[in-house]
Design a protein around this motif. Structure first.
Motif, PDB file in Angstrom:
ATOM      1  N   SER A  64      33.878  -4.631 -14.170  1.00  0.00           N
ATOM      2  CA  SER A  64      33.398  -3.288 -13.882  1.00  0.00           C
ATOM      3  C   SER A  64      34.489  -2.563 -13.107  1.00  0.00           C
ATOM      4  O   SER A  64      35.037  -3.103 -12.139  1.00  0.00           O
ATOM      5  CB  SER A  64      32.107  -3.362 -13.058  1.00  0.00           C
ATOM      6  N   VAL A  65      34.813  -1.349 -13.538  1.00  0.00           N
ATOM      7  CA  VAL A  65      35.872  -0.564 -12.907  1.00  0.00           C
ATOM      8  C   VAL A  65      35.252   0.680 -12.280  1.00  0.00           C
ATOM      9  O   VAL A  65      34.566   1.454 -12.957  1.00  0.00           O
ATOM     10  CB  VAL A  65      36.946  -0.140 -13.926  1.00  0.00           C
ATOM     11  N   GLY A  66      35.462   0.864 -10.989  1.00  0.00           N
ATOM     12  CA  GLY A  66      34.969   2.050 -10.318  1.00  0.00           C
ATOM     13  C   GLY A  66      35.947   3.210 -10.469  1.00  0.00           C
ATOM     14  O   GLY A  66      37.155   3.002 -10.568  1.00  0.00           O
ATOM     15  N   VAL A  67      35.423   4.413 -10.495  1.00  0.00           N
ATOM     16  CA  VAL A  67      36.261   5.612 -10.585  1.00  0.00           C
ATOM     17  C   VAL A  67      35.726   6.648  -9.604  1.00  0.00           C
ATOM     18  O   VAL A  67      34.546   7.027  -9.661  1.00  0.00           O
ATOM     19  CB  VAL A  67      36.262   6.214 -12.000  1.00  0.00           C
ATOM     20  N   ARG A  68      36.581   7.093  -8.705  1.00  0.00           N
ATOM     21  CA  ARG A  68      36.220   8.175  -7.780  1.00  0.00           C
ATOM     22  C   ARG A  68      36.593   9.506  -8.429  1.00  0.00           C
ATOM     23  O   ARG A  68      37.684   9.640  -8.973  1.00  0.00           O
ATOM     24  CB  ARG A  68      36.935   8.009  -6.447  1.00  0.00           C
ATOM     25  N   CYS A  69      35.689  10.484  -8.344  1.00  0.00           N
ATOM     26  CA  CYS A  69      35.891  11.767  -9.016  1.00  0.00           C
ATOM     27  C   CYS A  69      35.816  12.918  -8.018  1.00  0.00           C
ATOM     28  O   CYS A  69      35.200  12.806  -6.951  1.00  0.00           O
ATOM     29  CB  CYS A  69      34.819  11.982 -10.098  1.00  0.00           C
ATOM     30  N   GLY A  70      36.446  14.026  -8.394  1.00  0.00           N
ATOM     31  CA  GLY A  70      36.350  15.247  -7.611  1.00  0.00           C
ATOM     32  C   GLY A  70      37.418  15.352  -6.550  1.00  0.00           C
ATOM     33  O   GLY A  70      38.109  14.380  -6.212  1.00  0.00           O
ATOM     34  N   GLU A  71      37.549  16.558  -5.984  1.00  0.00           N
ATOM     35  CA  GLU A  71      38.580  16.790  -4.974  1.00  0.00           C
ATOM     36  C   GLU A  71      38.353  15.945  -3.729  1.00  0.00           C
ATOM     37  O   GLU A  71      39.294  15.467  -3.111  1.00  0.00           O
ATOM     38  CB  GLU A  71      38.601  18.280  -4.609  1.00  0.00           C
ATOM     39  N   GLN A  72      37.095  15.750  -3.344  1.00  0.00           N
ATOM     40  CA  GLN A  72      36.783  14.952  -2.155  1.00  0.00           C
ATOM     41  C   GLN A  72      36.592  13.468  -2.473  1.00  0.00           C
ATOM     42  O   GLN A  72      36.364  12.670  -1.572  1.00  0.00           O
ATOM     43  CB  GLN A  72      35.515  15.508  -1.491  1.00  0.00           C
ATOM     44  N   GLN A  73      36.670  13.117  -3.761  1.00  0.00           N
ATOM     45  CA  GLN A  73      36.519  11.724  -4.194  1.00  0.00           C
ATOM     46  C   GLN A  73      35.176  11.124  -3.759  1.00  0.00           C
ATOM     47  O   GLN A  73      35.070   9.924  -3.507  1.00  0.00           O
ATOM     48  CB  GLN A  73      37.671  10.867  -3.643  1.00  0.00           C
ATOM     49  N   ARG A  74      34.158  11.975  -3.698  1.00  0.00           N
ATOM     50  CA  ARG A  74      32.854  11.505  -3.221  1.00  0.00           C
ATOM     51  C   ARG A  74      31.972  10.994  -4.359  1.00  0.00           C
ATOM     52  O   ARG A  74      31.059  10.214  -4.141  1.00  0.00           O
ATOM     53  CB  ARG A  74      32.135  12.634  -2.481  1.00  0.00           C
ATOM     54  N   GLN A  75      32.232  11.470  -5.562  1.00  0.00           N
ATOM     55  CA  GLN A  75      31.441  11.017  -6.709  1.00  0.00           C
ATOM     56  C   GLN A  75      32.066   9.740  -7.264  1.00  0.00           C
ATOM     57  O   GLN A  75      33.271   9.669  -7.482  1.00  0.00           O
ATOM     58  CB  GLN A  75      31.416  12.097  -7.786  1.00  0.00           C
ATOM     59  N   ILE A  76      31.243   8.730  -7.479  1.00  0.00           N
ATOM     60  CA  ILE A  76      31.727   7.442  -7.991  1.00  0.00           C
ATOM     61  C   ILE A  76      30.923   7.062  -9.227  1.00  0.00           C
ATOM     62  O   ILE A  76      29.693   7.161  -9.230  1.00  0.00           O
ATOM     63  CB  ILE A  76      31.615   6.327  -6.932  1.00  0.00           C
ATOM     64  N   ARG A  77      31.625   6.668 -10.259  1.00  0.00           N
ATOM     65  CA  ARG A  77      30.966   6.132 -11.449  1.00  0.00           C
ATOM     66  C   ARG A  77      31.673   4.847 -11.862  1.00  0.00           C
ATOM     67  O   ARG A  77      32.753   4.530 -11.360  1.00  0.00           O
ATOM     68  CB  ARG A  77      30.996   7.149 -12.585  1.00  0.00           C
ATOM     69  N   TYR A  78      31.058   4.111 -12.772  1.00  0.00           N
ATOM     70  CA  TYR A  78      31.603   2.809 -13.168  1.00  0.00           C
ATOM     71  C   TYR A  78      31.719   2.730 -14.684  1.00  0.00           C
ATOM     72  O   TYR A  78      30.832   3.185 -15.414  1.00  0.00           O
ATOM     73  CB  TYR A  78      30.714   1.677 -12.647  1.00  0.00           C
ATOM     74  N   LEU A  79      32.834   2.151 -15.135  1.00  0.00           N
ATOM     75  CA  LEU A  79      33.053   1.888 -16.553  1.00  0.00           C
ATOM     76  C   LEU A  79      33.115   0.379 -16.764  1.00  0.00           C
ATOM     77  O   LEU A  79      33.584  -0.358 -15.888  1.00  0.00           O
ATOM     78  CB  LEU A  79      34.364   2.520 -17.043  1.00  0.00           C
TER      79      LEU A  79
END
Length: 219
Positions: free
Chosen positions: A72-87
């Protein structure tokens, strides 16, 4: 030379998703390029129901474990890196790994002559398998190891340099001093392991093993 390829598992991907998956693939390729000779990374496309991931920054939730097999790979999204999703990804790495060239008895120090090399998919090995001979040679077998078997982390241990009840020398070092004291080891231990040492009825300290019968306390 490591060869790499990327396979997308079924899913719907737009331009933003393609950027995300390419970023994750590059990240995983960098993490695996030292593990073997060929790597195949299968990525499952992100859910089309999720919002776009801006400025994707991948990371591994289990950073101490080699990314092999299903991960499972986590990915931080957005300018503040507050959103996290997993692939989800399937990582197959083809390369060499060490196996026992002969039956090895418990308590036997392991030498280079006791090892052989096989080649295969490292992702199919146990997550605790040791593939590099340098991680194995010089250690001691904790249990019998059969010929042709891979070496698991729990199969071996560092050679004991201190035994419980042994009289040991403990060196305390600082910027401007060095003091040596004799004490009694309260635990067994190998190189760089920390054990308890008794100096008197009420004085017990923890020190790091630096040699045979020698420990050190750093200040």
């Amino acid at each position: 030379m490591l060869l790499g390829s990327l396979v997308f598992l079924p899913g719907t991907a737009d331009a933003d998703d393609e950027t995300l998956t390419q970023r994750v693939h590059q990240f995983l390729y960098q993490k695996t390029q030292t593990l073997g000779e060929e790597v195949v990374i299968e990525l499952r496309a992100p859910s089309p129901h999720l919002p776009a991931c801006l400025n994707p920054t991948p990371f591994l939730p289990n950073a101490d474990q080699a990314p092999l097999g299903r991960v499972s790979v986590g990915v931080r999204c957005g300018e503040q890196q507050r959103q996290i999703r997993y692939l989800q990804a399937q990582i197959d790495v083809i390369g060499p790994y060490a196996v026992a060239a002969e039956d090895i008895s418990r308590g036997t120090p392991i030498t280079d002559a006791m090892l052989d090399t096989q080649r295969g998919n490292l992702g199919e090995l146990s997550s605790r398998a040791l593939t590099d001979a340098d991680e194995i040679i010089g250690n001691v077998a904790r249990r019998p190891i059969r010929r042709g078997s891979t070496f698991q982390a729990h199969d071996i241990q560092a050679p004991r340099l201190v035994e419980r009840g042994q009289r040991v020398t403990v060196i305390a070092k600082g910027p401007a001093f060095r003091i040596a004291r004799e004490g009694e080891a309260m635990d067994d231990g190998g190189l760089n392991e920390r054990i308890r040492v008794r100096f008197g009825p009420r004085e017990i300290l923890e020190a790091r093993i630096t040699g045979e019968g020698v420990l050190q306390i750093d200040f």
